[in-house]
Structures are given as structure tokens and as C-alpha cells.
Design a protein around this motif. Structure first.
Motif, PDB file in Angstrom:
ATOM      1  N   MET A  95      -8.177  12.391 -11.325  1.00 23.07           N
ATOM      2  CA  MET A  95      -8.001  12.871  -9.956  1.00 23.07           C
ATOM      3  C   MET A  95      -7.334  14.247  -9.884  1.00 23.07           C
ATOM      4  O   MET A  95      -7.501  14.973  -8.903  1.00 23.07           O
ATOM      5  N   ALA A  96      -6.602  14.617 -10.931  1.00 25.74           N
ATOM      6  CA  ALA A  96      -6.019  15.968 -10.975  1.00 25.74           C
ATOM      7  C   ALA A  96      -7.121  17.032 -10.888  1.00 25.74           C
ATOM      8  O   ALA A  96      -6.916  18.122 -10.331  1.00 25.74           O
ATOM      9  N   ILE A  97      -8.304  16.716 -11.412  1.00 26.09           N
ATOM     10  CA  ILE A  97      -9.443  17.648 -11.364  1.00 26.09           C
ATOM     11  C   ILE A  97      -9.735  18.029  -9.912  1.00 26.09           C
ATOM     12  O   ILE A  97      -9.875  19.210  -9.569  1.00 26.09           O
ATOM     13  N   TYR A  98      -9.832  17.012  -9.062  1.00 29.37           N
ATOM     14  CA  TYR A  98     -10.259  17.257  -7.679  1.00 29.37           C
ATOM     15  C   TYR A  98      -9.154  17.913  -6.855  1.00 29.37           C
ATOM     16  O   TYR A  98      -9.447  18.701  -5.954  1.00 29.37           O
ATOM     17  N   TYR A  99      -7.908  17.631  -7.203  1.00 29.00           N
ATOM     18  CA  TYR A  99      -6.800  18.320  -6.535  1.00 29.00           C
ATOM     19  C   TYR A  99      -6.870  19.820  -6.848  1.00 29.00           C
ATOM     20  O   TYR A  99      -6.766  20.668  -5.952  1.00 29.00           O
ATOM     21  N   LEU A 100      -7.051  20.156  -8.126  1.00 28.91           N
ATOM     22  CA  LEU A 100      -7.058  21.569  -8.534  1.00 28.91           C
ATOM     23  C   LEU A 100      -8.261  22.321  -7.961  1.00 28.91           C
ATOM     24  O   LEU A 100      -8.137  23.463  -7.516  1.00 28.91           O
ATOM     25  N   ILE A 101      -9.435  21.675  -7.982  1.00 28.55           N
ATOM     26  CA  ILE A 101     -10.628  22.354  -7.442  1.00 28.55           C
ATOM     27  C   ILE A 101     -10.457  22.601  -5.945  1.00 28.55           C
ATOM     28  O   ILE A 101     -10.765  23.679  -5.439  1.00 28.55           O
ATOM     29  N   LYS A 102      -9.928  21.607  -5.232  1.00 29.39           N
ATOM     30  CA  LYS A 102      -9.715  21.791  -3.790  1.00 29.39           C
ATOM     31  C   LYS A 102      -8.679  22.888  -3.531  1.00 29.39           C
ATOM     32  O   LYS A 102      -8.848  23.741  -2.653  1.00 29.39           O
TER      33      LYS A 102
END
Length: 365
Positions: free
Chosen positions: A133-140
Motif C-alpha cells: 500500500m505504500a506504493i499507492y500512497y507515494l504515487i498519489k
């Protein structure tokens, strides 16, 4: 500067971005009012599982953006390309933490598998979810206002699903504790490799770079090939070749050469070597494989290796490698040599794929 120094410097620059991203994730975590012990736990999860590997997948994103743009990147461009590279490494970490639990593995990257660290155990399941989920936080956080935002999110989601499909086929085809070679075949091996390795290790980094550079999909009704479909048609066979090479080196490479002891035979892996042997084994040779493959026994492993030598697996691999190289080069040559680009437009280039193939062809580790 030597090639080794340049490589080390490149890695160092990339690793410096991880420190910033880790701090950003931890600041966001703390801002939610998370207690100190949870903050320490999350930091250890990130530091233990994300930065320690070869980083090839993450660095490939940066390399591809540089090739596509045809120039050195600005500071902001480098940071964004490296961020996407670290998102690939976060995805890899998510897969490895969970994969090690499924396989009950002992070590990873020269240290105990994360679930075997003191007090972690099954909490590693939730920790693997947090890495994902860290992936989607960073991309957002960094791409929300960019035109490519939804494409980046969808690409990560699609690639994650593909990899999980590959993992399922692998787990039910070759469980470590139940050997059944009738489930093996070269077709099954190819399916596992494409879904479990090729999509996330080869297509994902390049497609991320293409989206970041603003390369559009071909519009419906256009006569040209979609650049993403073209990239996939080259990178999936490239990923397949890489894994076959890996399987072969597990059998034929020395520990000094490949940096580890090969365990595919003992671990009942659905490897290219055993599938190639099964495809042409006489009944007597098949009996040797049935009696010895996947056994936790050094003598059984030695008997399988001796059979591979007798069946000429080394020569078959050399033929496979040459044919794979020619096939992939042929696919690369379908990309126009001097693509026509409008001012400011970025287009797909052969060099992206040639640089990948150059790193892999005839590698010894």
C-alpha cells in the motif's frame, strides 16, 4: 571513472531517494497519531525488506526514462523516475515477504527471512500488505495531478494480479513437500514464468517509464502498433529468457559464480532444466527423475545432476539461448530505427530493449 565506480555511484544516488521516501512514509504514518512502537515497527519493516537487493528493477525505470528522453534528467525528473523505481522495489518486497512465508524459506539476501525475525512471525502478513500500500500512497502523493496518474495505478494493480496468478500456478504445480512430476511441462513452466516473473520484472519498469515520459497508447482505429503492446511483445519473451537462464545457472553455475548454492532440484522447483529433461526422457531416465527429484538428499540431487549431464542439458541450453537472442533481436528490429517524433514528443526506442538484452545475454551470474 571505472564502470564499477559509475555503477556504485548510480546505486548510491538511487538509494538516497529511498531515504527520502521512507521518511515521507514515516511522517505520514506519525501524522495519523500512530504510537511510537508502531512507528519503529514500520521503519524496521521498510528498512529490512525494501533496499537490500540488487535493485535492478528499480534502476531500470530510471535508465529507461533517460534513454527515452535522450538526455540527462532534471532533478525533479530523476526524483520521480526513482520514486517509480522504488515503487517497483516495494512491490518486490511485498512479494518476497509473503513468498518466503509460503515457502517456509530460511534466508533472504543474506539475512533471516523477515517472518523469522524475533517477534515478527505472522505479523509479517500485515507488514507485506503495508509495503504494497505504500506504493499507492507515494504515487498519489507525487503523481496525482499528472496525466499519467491513473495509468500508473492501473499498471501496478494489473501487474500485481498477474504475479499472484503466476504464484498460484507455481505453488500448486510444485509444492516443496509433494513431488508429482506429471504436473510439470515446458508449457506450464512458460506460463508460470510469464505471470510470476516477466510482467513485474521486465514489462512493469519499462511501461512505468513510458507513462512518465508521456508516450500515448495508439488511438483506436490507428494503423500503428500500440507502443505498450509492442514493448510487452518484446519484454515478456525477454523475461522468459532471463528465467530460463536463471534456472540453468542454478544447475550449472558454481556458488562462486552465482553467489549462492543452487537448490531447484532439492526444492522440487518447476525449473526449465527438469522440464526439458522430462520432455525427452526415456522410461529409465524418467524413473531416475521420479525417484530423485525434489528429495532433501544430496545423493539424490547428484543423481539428477548426473542425468542432466548425460542428457546434454548444457548443449540444449546453448541452442535455446542463441535462438532466444535471435528471436528477441528480431522483435526489437520491428521498432523503427529512427522514429519520427514531433518537437517535445517522446517515442519508443530500440535502445531501451537492447540495453536490457545486453545485460542478460550470456550472463554468468
Amino acid at each position: 571513472m571505472s564502470a564499477a565506480d559509475a555503477k556504485a555511484q548510480k546505486r548510491q544516488k538511487f538509494e538516497a531517494v529511498f531515504a527520502k521516501l521512507r521518511d515521507e512514509l514515516l511522517e505520514h504514518f506519525a501524522a495519523q497519531g500512530m504510537p511510537e512502537d508502531a512507528q519503529k515497527w514500520y521503519r524496521r519493516n521498510l528498512e529490512y525488506n525494501v533496499p537490500g537487493g540488487k535493485l535492478n528493477r528499480g534502476l531500470s525505470v530510471v535508465d529507461t526514462v533517460e534513454i527515452l528522453k535522450g538526455r540527462s534528467l532534471t532533478e525533479d525528473e530523476y526524483f520521480k523516475a526513482a520514486l517509480l523505481g522504488w515503487c517497483v522495489e516495494l512491490l518486490q518486497a511485498f512479494f518476497l515477504v509473503s513468498d518466503d512465508m509460503m515457502d517456509q524459506s530460511i534466508t533472504r539476501r543474506g539475512q533471516p527471512c523477515y517472518y523469522r525475525v524475533e517477534n515478527v512471525n505472522l505479523i509479517a502478513i500485515n507488514d507485506s500488505f503495508m509495503l504494497e500500500m505504500a506504493i499507492y500512497y507515494l504515487i498519489k502523493s507525487h503523481f496525482r495531478s499528472e496525466p499519467c496518474y491513473i495509468n500508473l495505478v492501473e499498471l501496478f494493480l494489473e501487474t500485481t494480479y498477474q504475479t499472484e496468478i503466476g504464484q498460484l500456478i507455481d505453488l500448486i504445480t510444485a509444492p516443496e513437500d509433494h513431488v508429482d512430476l506429471s504436473k510439470f511441462s515446458l508449457q506450464k513452466h512458460q506460463l508460470i514464468v510469464i505471470y510470476k516473473t516477466a510482467y513485474y520484472s521486465f514489462y512493469l519498469p519499462v511501461a512505468l517509464a513510458m507513462y512518465m515520459c508521456g508516450i500515448p497508447h495508439a488511438s483506436s482505429g490507428s494503423s500503428g502498433t500500440d507502443p505498450y503492446a509492442l514493448a510487452k511483445s518484446i519484454l515478456v519473451p525477454l523475461g522468459e529468457y532471463f528465467q530460463v537462464q536463471d534456472d540453468f545457472l542454478d544447475f550449472a553455475g558454481t556458488p562462486e559464480q552465482i553467489g549462492k548454492v543452487g537448490t531447484d532440484i532439492i526444492d522440487n522447483k518447476c525449473s526449465w532444466c527438469v522440464n526439458t529433461a522430462l520432455a525427452q526422457a526415456t522410461p529409465a531416465q524418467r524413473a531416475v527423475l521420479d525417484a530423485n527429484y525434489g528429495r532433501k538428499d544430496a545423493q539424490a540431487e547428484a543423481r539428477v545432476k548426473a542425468l542432466y549431464e548425460e542428457m546434454g542439458i548444457r548443449g540444449i541450453y546453448e541452442e535455446y539461448e542463441e535462438a532466444a537472442y535471435k528471436r528477441i533481436m528480431g522483435l526489437i528490429e520491428t521498432i523503427p530505427e529512427t522514429p519520427v517524433a514531433k518537437p517535445g514528443e517522446v517515442v519508443l526506442k530500440r535502445e531501451v530493449f537492447k540495453s536490457f538484452l545486453g545485460k542478460i545475454y550470456k550472463r554468468q551470474k
